[in-house]
Design a protein around this motif. Structure first.
Motif, PDB file in Angstrom:
ATOM      1  N   VAL A  77       0.830  -1.198   0.000  1.00 38.70           N
ATOM      2  CA  VAL A  77       0.000   0.000   0.000  1.00 38.70           C
ATOM      3  C   VAL A  77       0.872   1.259   0.000  1.00 38.70           C
ATOM      4  CG1 VAL A  77      -1.749   1.281   1.293  1.00 38.70           C
ATOM      5  CG2 VAL A  77      -1.919  -1.205   1.087  1.00 38.70           C
ATOM      6  N   ALA A  78       1.975   1.225   0.732  1.00 32.63           N
ATOM      7  CA  ALA A  78       2.876   2.375   0.755  1.00 32.63           C
ATOM      8  C   ALA A  78       3.471   2.644  -0.622  1.00 32.63           C
ATOM      9  CB  ALA A  78       3.990   2.144   1.774  1.00 32.63           C
ATOM     10  N   LEU A 121       3.453   1.665   7.526  1.00 41.76           N
ATOM     11  CA  LEU A 121       3.238   2.672   6.480  1.00 41.76           C
ATOM     12  C   LEU A 121       4.221   3.830   6.635  1.00 41.76           C
ATOM     13  CD1 LEU A 121      -0.674   2.883   6.385  1.00 41.76           C
ATOM     14  CD2 LEU A 121       0.797   1.972   4.570  1.00 41.76           C
ATOM     15  N   GLN A 122       4.364   4.299   7.861  1.00 42.31           N
ATOM     16  CA  GLN A 122       5.248   5.436   8.084  1.00 42.31           C
ATOM     17  C   GLN A 122       6.712   5.048   7.905  1.00 42.31           C
ATOM     18  OE1 GLN A 122       3.992   7.208  11.799  1.00 42.31           O
ATOM     19  NE2 GLN A 122       2.022   7.809  10.954  1.00 42.31           N
ATOM     20  N   ALA A 123       7.073   3.822   8.275  1.00 47.49           N
ATOM     21  CA  ALA A 123       8.438   3.349   8.025  1.00 47.49           C
ATOM     22  C   ALA A 123       8.725   3.285   6.527  1.00 47.49           C
ATOM     23  CB  ALA A 123       8.641   1.981   8.666  1.00 47.49           C
ATOM     24  N   ALA A 128       2.523  10.941   8.161  1.00 45.04           N
ATOM     25  CA  ALA A 128       1.353  10.932   9.045  1.00 45.04           C
ATOM     26  C   ALA A 128       0.224  11.761   8.478  1.00 45.04           C
ATOM     27  CB  ALA A 128       1.751  11.450  10.426  1.00 45.04           C
ATOM     28  N   GLN A 129       0.531  12.888   7.837  1.00 44.35           N
ATOM     29  CA  GLN A 129      -0.524  13.752   7.308  1.00 44.35           C
ATOM     30  C   GLN A 129      -1.223  13.155   6.096  1.00 44.35           C
ATOM     31  OE1 GLN A 129       2.724  14.609   7.463  1.00 44.35           O
ATOM     32  NE2 GLN A 129       3.391  15.713   5.622  1.00 44.35           N
ATOM     33  N   GLY A 130      -0.720  12.023   5.593  1.00 47.89           N
ATOM     34  CA  GLY A 130      -1.383  11.353   4.473  1.00 47.89           C
ATOM     35  C   GLY A 130      -2.263  10.200   4.880  1.00 47.89           C
ATOM     36  N   ILE A 131      -2.367   9.938   6.199  1.00 46.08           N
ATOM     37  CA  ILE A 131      -3.101   8.780   6.708  1.00 46.08           C
ATOM     38  C   ILE A 131      -4.247   9.242   7.598  1.00 46.08           C
ATOM     39  CG2 ILE A 131      -2.929   6.636   8.040  1.00 46.08           C
ATOM     40  CD1 ILE A 131       0.135   6.764   7.566  1.00 46.08           C
ATOM     41  N   VAL A 132      -5.408   8.600   7.433  1.00 50.31           N
ATOM     42  CA  VAL A 132      -6.514   8.754   8.369  1.00 50.31           C
ATOM     43  C   VAL A 132      -6.996   7.355   8.753  1.00 50.31           C
ATOM     44  CG1 VAL A 132      -7.318  11.056   7.737  1.00 50.31           C
ATOM     45  CG2 VAL A 132      -8.100   9.087   6.420  1.00 50.31           C
ATOM     46  N   THR A 148      -1.669  10.105  13.212  1.00 47.03           N
ATOM     47  CA  THR A 148      -2.129  10.291  11.837  1.00 47.03           C
ATOM     48  C   THR A 148      -2.755  11.668  11.687  1.00 47.03           C
ATOM     49  OG1 THR A 148      -4.445   9.514  12.023  1.00 47.03           O
ATOM     50  CG2 THR A 148      -2.726   7.821  11.839  1.00 47.03           C
ATOM     51  N   ALA A 149      -3.292  11.920  10.489  1.00 40.10           N
ATOM     52  CA  ALA A 149      -3.953  13.196  10.224  1.00 40.10           C
ATOM     53  C   ALA A 149      -5.332  13.287  10.852  1.00 40.10           C
ATOM     54  CB  ALA A 149      -4.064  13.430   8.715  1.00 40.10           C
ATOM     55  N   GLY A 150      -5.923  12.160  11.242  1.00 36.50           N
ATOM     56  CA  GLY A 150      -7.241  12.226  11.852  1.00 36.50           C
ATOM     57  C   GLY A 150      -8.058  10.973  11.652  1.00 36.50           C
ATOM     58  N   ALA A 151      -9.386  11.115  11.747  1.00 37.14           N
ATOM     59  CA  ALA A 151     -10.293   9.974  11.803  1.00 37.14           C
ATOM     60  C   ALA A 151     -11.427  10.107  10.800  1.00 37.14           C
ATOM     61  CB  ALA A 151     -10.880   9.843  13.215  1.00 37.14           C
TER      62      ALA A 151
END
Length: 284
Positions: A77-78, A121-123, A128-132, A148-151
């Protein structure tokens, strides 16, 4: 993070199963003034549909709601995220979630699995701002806030949005999904909503547990769902009445609402999207 995405997303987007999303549909949604299209139904990890929708539009945001962590490896996915971001910078939000034990044979320790997936994903250089995160309960909402960026909560009333905002704080994106039945007849609108809410959602423990936390009773959850439950989860009525119900999420602290239009089988959603856009004041 919230201000960055709020400006791009606008206040309202469309939620649609990935299997029913097409480039033509995305172009029409953008033309009507919606800011995003959210892809449900656990799209494949190659995320090829995202490229297609973004290529057919100029400013529309595409988000996943959700990539199922049990279905596709985070590294795969990354890699897809990196491809999309390179071609369409700032126009894709990767929504991830743990799905449901009723549908996944190897479902275990969902919080730890979700946290580990976000870590991977972050590794693999997804920021973080691309993930909810698909978050319902307090623990996963805190994970969304911290990492992450939110929910992107699903099947929730505005009261959940109020509680979620308190947990997330002011600086994280909150974009709940809400269902809509455009029908001025309350019995017909509620009937269409009940059909969708009862099957499959009232058979999935993650949703029923969350609804119980919000004060709904066993009686509310029985027999396809009480009128009180259906009315809380499905906005029905005229476009203007529905718009007022959707704005209740914004009043409760949402930045953006993912609108899932319910129709009878084989009915195109486009006329309903156009009617809803007018009710929301989006159509030009």
């Amino acid at each position: 993070m919230t201000s960055q995405w709020r400006d791009r997303l606008g206040r309202f987007g469309i939620w649609r199963s990935a299997s029913q999303a097409t480039p033509d549909l995305a172009a029409a949604v953008e033309q009507l003034g919606f800011g995003a299209i959210w892809l449900g139904g656990s799209p494949d990890g190659d995320l090829a549909i995202v490229d297609q929708l973004l290529a057919a539009t100029s400013s529309l945001i595409v988000g996943t709601s959700i990539v199922n962590i049990w279905k596709d490896d985070a590294t795969v996915v990354a890699t897809s995220y990196a491809r999309i971001e390179a071609a369409f910078p700032g126009r894709f939000l990767l929504g991830v979630g743990a799905g449901h034990p009723e549908a996944i044979a190897h479902y275990a320790s969902p919080y730890d699995a979700l946290a580990g997936y976000v870590d991977q994903l972050q590794a693999d250089h997804v920021p973080a701002q691309g993930i909810v995160v698909a978050a319902l309960g307090p623990r996963v909402l805190r994970l969304a806030a911290d990492r992450t960026a939110g929910a992107i909560p699903y099947l929730v009333p505005p009261e959940h949005t109020r509680q979620a905002r308190e947990i997330l704080g002011p600086d994280r994106l909150l974009a709940p999904e809400h269902k809509v039945a455009l029908d001025p007849d309350p019995a017909r609108g509620r009937g269409l909503g009940r059909k969708r809410v009862s099957n499959p959602y009232l058979g999935l423990v993650n949703y029923t547990s969350n609804l119980r936390r919000l004060g709904f009773t066993d009686d509310d959850l029985a027999d396809g769902g009480s009128d009180r439950l259906v009315d809380a989860l499905v906005a029905h009525g005229t476009a203007e009445q529905v718009a007022a119900q959707l704005r209740a999420h914004l009043d409760a602290g949402a930045d953006h609402v993912c609108v899932q239009l319910l129709t009878e089988a084989d009915v195109s959603p486009l006329p309903g999207y156009a009617e809803l856009a007018r009710g929301l004041g989006l159509a030009t």
